[in-house]
Write an enzyme that holds these catalytic residues in place. Sequence first.
Site, PDB file in Angstrom:
ATOM      1  N   ASP A   1      25.965 -21.037 -40.529  1.00 35.47           N
ATOM      2  CA  ASP A   1      25.480 -19.648 -40.605  1.00 35.47           C
ATOM      3  C   ASP A   1      24.522 -19.308 -39.470  1.00 35.47           C
ATOM      4  O   ASP A   1      23.653 -18.443 -39.610  1.00 35.47           O
ATOM      5  CB  ASP A   1      24.803 -19.373 -41.955  1.00 35.47           C
ATOM      6  CG  ASP A   1      25.689 -19.724 -43.131  1.00 35.47           C
ATOM      7  OD1 ASP A   1      26.845 -19.265 -43.151  1.00 35.47           O
ATOM      8  OD2 ASP A   1      25.239 -20.464 -44.021  1.00 35.47           O
TER       9      ASP A   1
ATOM     10  N   ARG B   1      47.411 -39.085 -48.560  1.00 35.92           N
ATOM     11  CA  ARG B   1      48.819 -38.906 -48.177  1.00 35.92           C
ATOM     12  C   ARG B   1      49.663 -38.320 -49.314  1.00 35.92           C
ATOM     13  O   ARG B   1      50.844 -38.608 -49.444  1.00 35.92           O
ATOM     14  CB  ARG B   1      49.421 -40.237 -47.686  1.00 35.92           C
ATOM     15  CG  ARG B   1      48.696 -40.821 -46.494  1.00 35.92           C
ATOM     16  CD  ARG B   1      49.170 -42.212 -46.144  1.00 35.92           C
ATOM     17  NE  ARG B   1      48.937 -43.170 -47.201  1.00 35.92           N
ATOM     18  CZ  ARG B   1      47.749 -43.754 -47.451  1.00 35.92           C
ATOM     19  NH1 ARG B   1      46.699 -43.455 -46.712  1.00 35.92           N
ATOM     20  NH2 ARG B   1      47.628 -44.620 -48.428  1.00 35.92           N
TER      21      ARG B   1
ATOM     22  N   ASP C   1      15.107 -11.668 -33.595  1.00 31.68           N
ATOM     23  CA  ASP C   1      14.538 -10.410 -34.084  1.00 31.68           C
ATOM     24  C   ASP C   1      14.047 -10.488 -35.524  1.00 31.68           C
ATOM     25  O   ASP C   1      13.170  -9.712 -35.929  1.00 31.68           O
ATOM     26  CB  ASP C   1      15.576  -9.292 -33.972  1.00 31.68           C
ATOM     27  CG  ASP C   1      16.866  -9.626 -34.703  1.00 31.68           C
ATOM     28  OD1 ASP C   1      17.519 -10.616 -34.312  1.00 31.68           O
ATOM     29  OD2 ASP C   1      17.230  -8.902 -35.653  1.00 31.68           O
TER      30      ASP C   1
ATOM     31  N   LYS D   1      19.151 -14.595 -33.838  1.00 28.53           N
ATOM     32  CA  LYS D   1      18.330 -13.922 -34.848  1.00 28.53           C
ATOM     33  C   LYS D   1      16.834 -14.036 -34.564  1.00 28.53           C
ATOM     34  O   LYS D   1      16.005 -14.122 -35.476  1.00 28.53           O
ATOM     35  CB  LYS D   1      18.674 -14.428 -36.247  1.00 28.53           C
ATOM     36  CG  LYS D   1      20.153 -14.262 -36.573  1.00 28.53           C
ATOM     37  CD  LYS D   1      20.492 -14.547 -38.014  1.00 28.53           C
ATOM     38  CE  LYS D   1      20.300 -13.309 -38.860  1.00 28.53           C
ATOM     39  NZ  LYS D   1      20.951 -13.449 -40.205  1.00 28.53           N
TER      40      LYS D   1
ATOM     41  N   LYS E   1      27.642 -18.343 -34.938  1.00 34.31           N
ATOM     42  CA  LYS E   1      28.631 -18.822 -33.963  1.00 34.31           C
ATOM     43  C   LYS E   1      29.692 -17.767 -33.678  1.00 34.31           C
ATOM     44  O   LYS E   1      30.202 -17.655 -32.565  1.00 34.31           O
ATOM     45  CB  LYS E   1      29.301 -20.100 -34.476  1.00 34.31           C
ATOM     46  CG  LYS E   1      28.360 -21.268 -34.659  1.00 34.31           C
ATOM     47  CD  LYS E   1      29.085 -22.516 -35.130  1.00 34.31           C
ATOM     48  CE  LYS E   1      29.614 -22.386 -36.539  1.00 34.31           C
ATOM     49  NZ  LYS E   1      28.539 -22.264 -37.558  1.00 34.31           N
TER      50      LYS E   1
ATOM     51  N   GLY F   1      32.734 -19.057 -42.575  1.00 35.75           N
ATOM     52  CA  GLY F   1      32.564 -17.611 -42.517  1.00 35.75           C
ATOM     53  C   GLY F   1      31.894 -17.176 -41.239  1.00 35.75           C
ATOM     54  O   GLY F   1      30.741 -17.545 -40.984  1.00 35.75           O
ATOM     55  N   HIS F   2      32.611 -16.420 -40.415  1.00 41.00           N
ATOM     56  CA  HIS F   2      32.049 -15.877 -39.182  1.00 41.00           C
ATOM     57  C   HIS F   2      32.113 -14.357 -39.238  1.00 41.00           C
ATOM     58  O   HIS F   2      33.155 -13.791 -39.561  1.00 41.00           O
ATOM     59  CB  HIS F   2      32.823 -16.374 -37.958  1.00 41.00           C
ATOM     60  CG  HIS F   2      32.619 -17.835 -37.687  1.00 41.00           C
ATOM     61  ND1 HIS F   2      33.343 -18.533 -36.749  1.00 41.00           N
ATOM     62  CD2 HIS F   2      31.771 -18.732 -38.236  1.00 41.00           C
ATOM     63  CE1 HIS F   2      32.937 -19.797 -36.743  1.00 41.00           C
ATOM     64  NE2 HIS F   2      31.993 -19.930 -37.625  1.00 41.00           N
TER      65      HIS F   2
ATOM     66  N   GLY G   1      19.736  -9.203 -32.462  1.00 42.85           N
ATOM     67  CA  GLY G   1      20.320  -8.156 -33.288  1.00 42.85           C
ATOM     68  C   GLY G   1      21.745  -8.498 -33.652  1.00 42.85           C
ATOM     69  O   GLY G   1      22.307  -9.492 -33.166  1.00 42.85           O
TER      70      GLY G   1
ATOM     71  N   GLN H   1      31.339 -24.628 -39.563  1.00 51.17           N
ATOM     72  CA  GLN H   1      30.118 -25.191 -40.140  1.00 51.17           C
ATOM     73  C   GLN H   1      29.232 -25.767 -39.038  1.00 51.17           C
ATOM     74  O   GLN H   1      29.170 -25.209 -37.959  1.00 51.17           O
ATOM     75  CB  GLN H   1      30.460 -26.227 -41.215  1.00 51.17           C
ATOM     76  CG  GLN H   1      31.014 -25.590 -42.461  1.00 51.17           C
ATOM     77  CD  GLN H   1      32.370 -26.156 -42.827  1.00 51.17           C
ATOM     78  OE1 GLN H   1      32.967 -26.956 -42.132  1.00 51.17           O
ATOM     79  NE2 GLN H   1      32.886 -25.726 -43.953  1.00 51.17           N
TER      80      GLN H   1
END
Length: 424
Positions: free
Chosen positions: A12, A143, A331, A329, A15, A39-40, A415, A222
């Site tokens: 998080d 397998r 900011d 981040k 990226k 999650g991007h 931002g 991740q």
Amino acid sequence: MATIVLGVQWGDEGKGKLCDVLSSEVQICARATGGRNCGHTVVIKGASYDFHMLPSGLLHPSTVNLIGPGVVLHVPTFFSELATTEGKGIENCQPRLKVSTRCALNLDLHAAADRLREGQLGKKNIGTTGKGIGPAYSSKAERSTVLLADLLDDDEFGDRIRAMERDYKLRYGGDLGKYDVEVEIKELENFRERLRLFAVDEVEFLEEAQQQGKKILIEGAQSALLDNTYGTWPFVTSTSTTFGGVMAGLNLNYRKVDSVIGVLKAYTTRVGSGPFPTEDFGEISDKLQEIGHEFGVTTGRRRRCGWLDLVSCKYSQSVNHYDVLNLTKLDVLDTFEEIRVAVAYTHPDTGDVIDAFPASAKLLSRVQVVYKSIKGWNTKTTGAKTYDDLPQEAKDYVSFIEDFLGVHIKWVGCGPNREDILTR
């Protein structure tokens, strides 16, 4: 020729935004590991695009996107995310999207087993996303799973899924909730012909691309502290999230890797269970969470928040050997009078400084943190056009991080938008 973007902390970090910016400069954007648990988020002109299964390079009309063989593919998510992306006006997606036939499938069966297992663990659960990523990789190691190639060319693929269902029922006590194996097999059969349009032998595809000198961007999933070997085990993901994982998940020529970029947040967050030495449980955490909008893209869970932990970041550097960094981040810290940074751990019993990042999750959860206090800048940084426009205190903070880690910070995020990344 190849650039690899990896997370420095527990994920998080942002990226996706850097990958979005760099994707405009490459011909191929590829994912090597993970699944729909990733999650991007990319924000363009106020519109937000969330990616879980697909590479974020789809936002650039000339970039071809590859889901590599180290990824576990959840077919319904693949198609629903593609439809959502197209519905937001991104054109020509399908011809620019390719999936390795060597991808193992992430089944709804795996998710049912994941949720059951987490429930049985009770308070000792790992805090997974519940998407079945662990069981999907376990099935691959055992397998017993189904590859995309099997789905496309083997009419008996359903028998493998039925066998896995029987095994899970025996292993976990017989109750997989509302899961229906025949419904899933039928659904996959219905997707089969549509999937053929995207299926590719990625070894041949990437080998040809590398011989032609095409620029390739690898979008990491991740982060280092969630790696199955080097992370805060057992509170980790089920695959390798480091440089080594990328090399296993794609047939890259290591001699043609130009740069490994690490992305780290200006503070620290974590989702799920596990040790987090700088976690705050009061006003600081609430403020970081609120200003930073710290909710998981995949799960919606509130992220745990705390001060920047440079001890873990230094360890991450030792694992991945980043060439440059992207600090994100910044900011979020604009209104803090004082900012604290972890610079060392001491042993909870002896008080001695711990030289190495602990492999023991129990010890890591007990360490005493040594902080350095840094003066805040109390000035809005969002909207700055160049790095030199930032207040001196903010630049001092960036320099302190850079000096501690011994790696150049090339980009600073101030931002949520594309244009909020400043280049040094």
